[in-house]
Design a protein around this motif. Structure first.
Motif, PDB file in Angstrom:
ATOM      1  N   ILE A 267      70.996 122.843  97.916  1.00 39.57           N
ATOM      2  CA  ILE A 267      70.929 123.529  96.620  1.00 39.57           C
ATOM      3  C   ILE A 267      69.507 124.053  96.400  1.00 39.57           C
ATOM      4  O   ILE A 267      69.306 125.198  95.969  1.00 39.57           O
ATOM      5  N   ALA A 268      68.528 123.224  96.741  1.00 37.51           N
ATOM      6  CA  ALA A 268      67.121 123.646  96.564  1.00 37.51           C
ATOM      7  C   ALA A 268      66.872 124.961  97.305  1.00 37.51           C
ATOM      8  O   ALA A 268      66.163 125.847  96.813  1.00 37.51           O
ATOM      9  N   HIS A 310      73.553 115.370  91.273  1.00 33.23           N
ATOM     10  CA  HIS A 310      72.797 114.371  92.027  1.00 33.23           C
ATOM     11  C   HIS A 310      71.975 113.542  91.042  1.00 33.23           C
ATOM     12  O   HIS A 310      71.740 113.972  89.919  1.00 33.23           O
ATOM     13  N   GLY A 311      71.529 112.366  91.479  1.00 33.15           N
ATOM     14  CA  GLY A 311      70.630 111.597  90.624  1.00 33.15           C
ATOM     15  C   GLY A 311      70.917 110.118  90.681  1.00 33.15           C
ATOM     16  O   GLY A 311      71.773 109.662  91.443  1.00 33.15           O
ATOM     17  N   PHE A 325      70.286 115.515  88.029  1.00 32.79           N
ATOM     18  CA  PHE A 325      70.301 116.975  88.202  1.00 32.79           C
ATOM     19  C   PHE A 325      71.653 117.496  87.733  1.00 32.79           C
ATOM     20  O   PHE A 325      72.701 117.040  88.223  1.00 32.79           O
ATOM     21  N   LEU A 326      71.640 118.401  86.777  1.00 33.85           N
ATOM     22  CA  LEU A 326      72.873 118.991  86.255  1.00 33.85           C
ATOM     23  C   LEU A 326      72.941 120.458  86.639  1.00 33.85           C
ATOM     24  O   LEU A 326      71.900 121.124  86.748  1.00 33.85           O
ATOM     25  N   MET A 327      74.159 120.961  86.800  1.00 30.95           N
ATOM     26  CA  MET A 327      74.346 122.402  86.919  1.00 30.95           C
ATOM     27  C   MET A 327      75.129 122.854  85.699  1.00 30.95           C
ATOM     28  O   MET A 327      76.142 122.246  85.338  1.00 30.95           O
ATOM     29  N   ILE A 328      74.618 123.893  85.045  1.00 22.10           N
ATOM     30  CA  ILE A 328      75.205 124.348  83.785  1.00 22.10           C
ATOM     31  C   ILE A 328      75.568 125.830  83.920  1.00 22.10           C
ATOM     32  O   ILE A 328      74.673 126.667  84.098  1.00 22.10           O
ATOM     33  N   PRO A 329      76.861 126.130  83.862  1.00 19.12           N
ATOM     34  CA  PRO A 329      77.242 127.541  83.963  1.00 19.12           C
ATOM     35  C   PRO A 329      76.948 128.260  82.649  1.00 19.12           C
ATOM     36  O   PRO A 329      76.607 127.621  81.645  1.00 19.12           O
ATOM     37  N   GLY A 330      77.065 129.560  82.664  1.00 17.67           N
ATOM     38  CA  GLY A 330      76.919 130.302  81.410  1.00 17.67           C
ATOM     39  C   GLY A 330      75.505 130.788  81.210  1.00 17.67           C
ATOM     40  O   GLY A 330      74.627 130.615  82.067  1.00 17.67           O
ATOM     41  N   GLY A 331      75.280 131.382  80.059  1.00 14.22           N
ATOM     42  CA  GLY A 331      73.999 132.041  79.769  1.00 14.22           C
ATOM     43  C   GLY A 331      72.901 131.059  79.438  1.00 14.22           C
ATOM     44  O   GLY A 331      73.116 129.850  79.334  1.00 14.22           O
ATOM     45  N   GLY A 332      71.706 131.586  79.279  1.00 15.99           N
ATOM     46  CA  GLY A 332      70.516 130.806  78.991  1.00 15.99           C
ATOM     47  C   GLY A 332      70.612 130.043  77.682  1.00 15.99           C
ATOM     48  O   GLY A 332      69.938 129.031  77.490  1.00 15.99           O
TER      49      GLY A 332
END
Ligand SMILES: Nc1ncnc2c1ncn2[C@@H]1O[C@H](COP(=O)(O)OP(=O)(O)OP(=O)(O)O)[C@@H](O)[C@H]1O
Length: 359
Positions: A267-268, A310-311, A325-332
Motif C-alpha cells: 500500500i505504501a 493494518h495496526g 491504519f484506516l482507508m476511507i473512501p469518498g471526498g476529503g
C-alpha cells in the motif's frame, strides 16, 4: 529465599539516597569527538532505567565514568550521593563494589568453578570462606542454578553463564546493577528468561538496575524509564510507555521503527498525494484514547465507511499504545470529519496519502 540486598551496608548509606546515580552536565572529549556532551541523568532507587543508543553514541564512555575508569573533563558523577569523578584509585575501590556489573560476554573466570566465580567479589572484599560459600549458594539458588555450583563456565550454556554473572554481580550487595548489553549475545528465548530474572530481582528486592542496550526490545520488556543517547547527549527521556507512544526525537523514532506497526509496503508503494480513490489515515493512540471503543464510536456517530487495513495495540507498563491504519473512501470532507472526531478523543492522526483503485 533469604537474600537481603541491604545486608552489610551501613543503614545510613542504604536508606538515605533516593537517587542511586546522579550525573550532572558530564563532558568527555577524545580529540575532536565529544563522546559525552553534557549528560545529566538520574537513576532513582528501585527503578530500572534503560539507556539506549546506536553504536558510538557514548554508552561505554558513560559506563566508564560511572565506575571511575574514565574521568570526565567536567561535570559530576554522584553514586549514592558521593561525588566520585575526582577520587583517587584507593577511595574508588570500595565505591566500585557498590556497582555490580554484568557483561555481554559474561566475563567469568574459566579456571574457576561457578561457586568460586560467584564468591570472588566477596573474597576480594575480605569476607571469610564459610560466609562466602553460604552467600554464593544462596545466590545460585536465586538465579536457578543450585546444581551447577561445581561446574566450570565452559560446561554452561550462554544463558546459564549470564545467570552466574548475575549471581556474581549481586554477591557484594551492590546499590546498583549495571547491565552492559548483557543479553546481546543470547538468543531471543534466553534473552527473555534473563530479562525476566532481572525484573523479578528488581521487584522482589527493590534492586536498582541501569541497563545499557542498543535494542528497544530490551527496554520495552523490563525498563521503567528510558533515556535515549545520541552523539553524547540525552535526546529524549521518560517512562517507557510514553516514549513508545510519542517518540519525539528522530533518533528514537528510528530506533522504534521496527517495533511499531508500519503501513504494508504494497500500500505504501501506491500512495499518492493526489486526492483520488481512498485516503490512508494513520492513527496513533495511547492511554485513555486506546481504552475507548474508538472505531465503533466512529462508525456509529459519523456514519462514514472505512476499513481497517493494518495496526495493533500493545500494552507497555500497563498502558495501551497502538497504531492503526484506516482507508476511507469518498471526498476529503469525510477524512477531515474522521480526523476531527478522532483527535477530539485524544488520538493523533495523519493523512498519509491516497490510493486509487482496489488496494
Ligand atoms: N579512548 C578513546 N579514544 C578515542 N575516541 C574514543 C575513545 N573512546 C570513545 N571514543 C569515541 O567516542 C564516541 C563514543 O564512544 P563510546 O564507545 O562511548 O560509544 P558506544 O555508544 O559505547 O558505542 P558501542 O555501542 O559501539 O560500544 C565514539 O565516537 C568513539 O569513537
Amino acid at each position: 529465599m533469604n537474600v537481603h540486598f541491604s545486608a552489610g551496608v551501613p543503614v545510613e548509606r542504604a536508606g538515605l539516597h533516593h537517587d542511586v546515580v546522579r550525573l550532572t552536565d558530564l563532558r568527555r572529549r577524545f580529540g575532536r569527538t565529544a563522546a559525552l556532551d553534557g549528560v545529566s541523568l538520574t537513576v532513582h532507587k528501585g527503578e530500572i532505567l534503560g539507556i539506549i543508543g546506536r553504536s558510538g553514541a557514548g554508552k561505554s564512555t558513560l559506563i566508564r565514568c560511572l565506575n571511575g575508569l574514565e574521568r570526565p573533563d567536567s561535570g559530576e558523577v554522584f553514586i549514592e550521593g558521593r561525588e566520585i569523578s575526582r577520587l583517587g584509585e584507593r577511595d574508588l575501590q570500595p565505591l566500585r563494589r557498590r556497582i555490580g556489573m554484568i557483561f555481554q560476554h559474561f566475563n567469568l573466570l574459566s579456571a574457576k568453578t561457578v561457586v568460586q566465580n560467584v564468591a570472588l567479589p566477596l573474597k576480594i572484599a575480605g569476607i571469610g570462606k564459610a560466609e562466602r560459600v553460604r552467600r554464593a549458594a544462596e545466590l545460585l539458588d536465586l538465579v536457578g542454578l543450585p546444581e551447577k555450583a561445581g561446574s566450570y563456565p565452559a560446561q554452561l550454556s550462554g544463558g546459564q553463564k549470564q545467570r552466574v554473572g548475575i549471581a556474581r554481580a549481586l554477591a557484594a550487595n551492590p546499590a546498583l546493577l549495571l547491565s552492559d548489553e548483557a543479553t546481546s549475545a543470547l538468543d531471543p528465548e534466553t534473552t527473555r528468561s534473563i530479562l525476566a530474572l532481572l525484573k523479578d530481582i528488581n521487584r522482589r528486592f527493590g534492586l536498582t538496575i541501569l541497563l545499557i542496550t542498543h535494542e528497544m526490545e530490551v527496554i520495552r520488556s523490563i525498563a521503567d524509564r528510558v533515556a535515549v543517547i545520541d552523539q553524547g547527549r540525552i535526546v529524549e527521556e521518560g517512562p517507557v510507555w510514553s516514549v513508545f507512544a510519542e517518540p519525539k526525537s528522530e533518533v528514537t523514532q528510528r530506533l522504534l521503527a521496527g517495533m511499531r506497526p508500519q503501513l504494508p509496503p504494497e500500500i505504501a508503494g501506491r500512495l499518492s498525494p493526489e486526492p483520488v480513490g481512498e485516503a490512508v489515515l494513520r492513527i496513533d493512540i495511547f492511554g485513555d484514547a486506546a481504552r475507548q471503543a474508538l472505531l465503533s464510536d466512529l462508525a456509529g456517530t459519523l456514519k462514514v465507511s472505512f476499513r481497517l487495513i493494518h495496526g495493533g495495540i500493545e500494552t507497555i507498563q500497563g498502558e495501551p499504545v497502538g497504531t492503526l491504519f484506516l482507508m476511507i473512501p469518498g471526498g476529503g470532507e469525510d477524512v477531515a470529519r474522521v480526523s476531527q472526531f478522532l483527535q477530539a478523543r485524544g488520538a493523533r492522526t495523519e493523512v498519509l496519502g491516497h490510493v486509487a483503485g482496489d488496494a
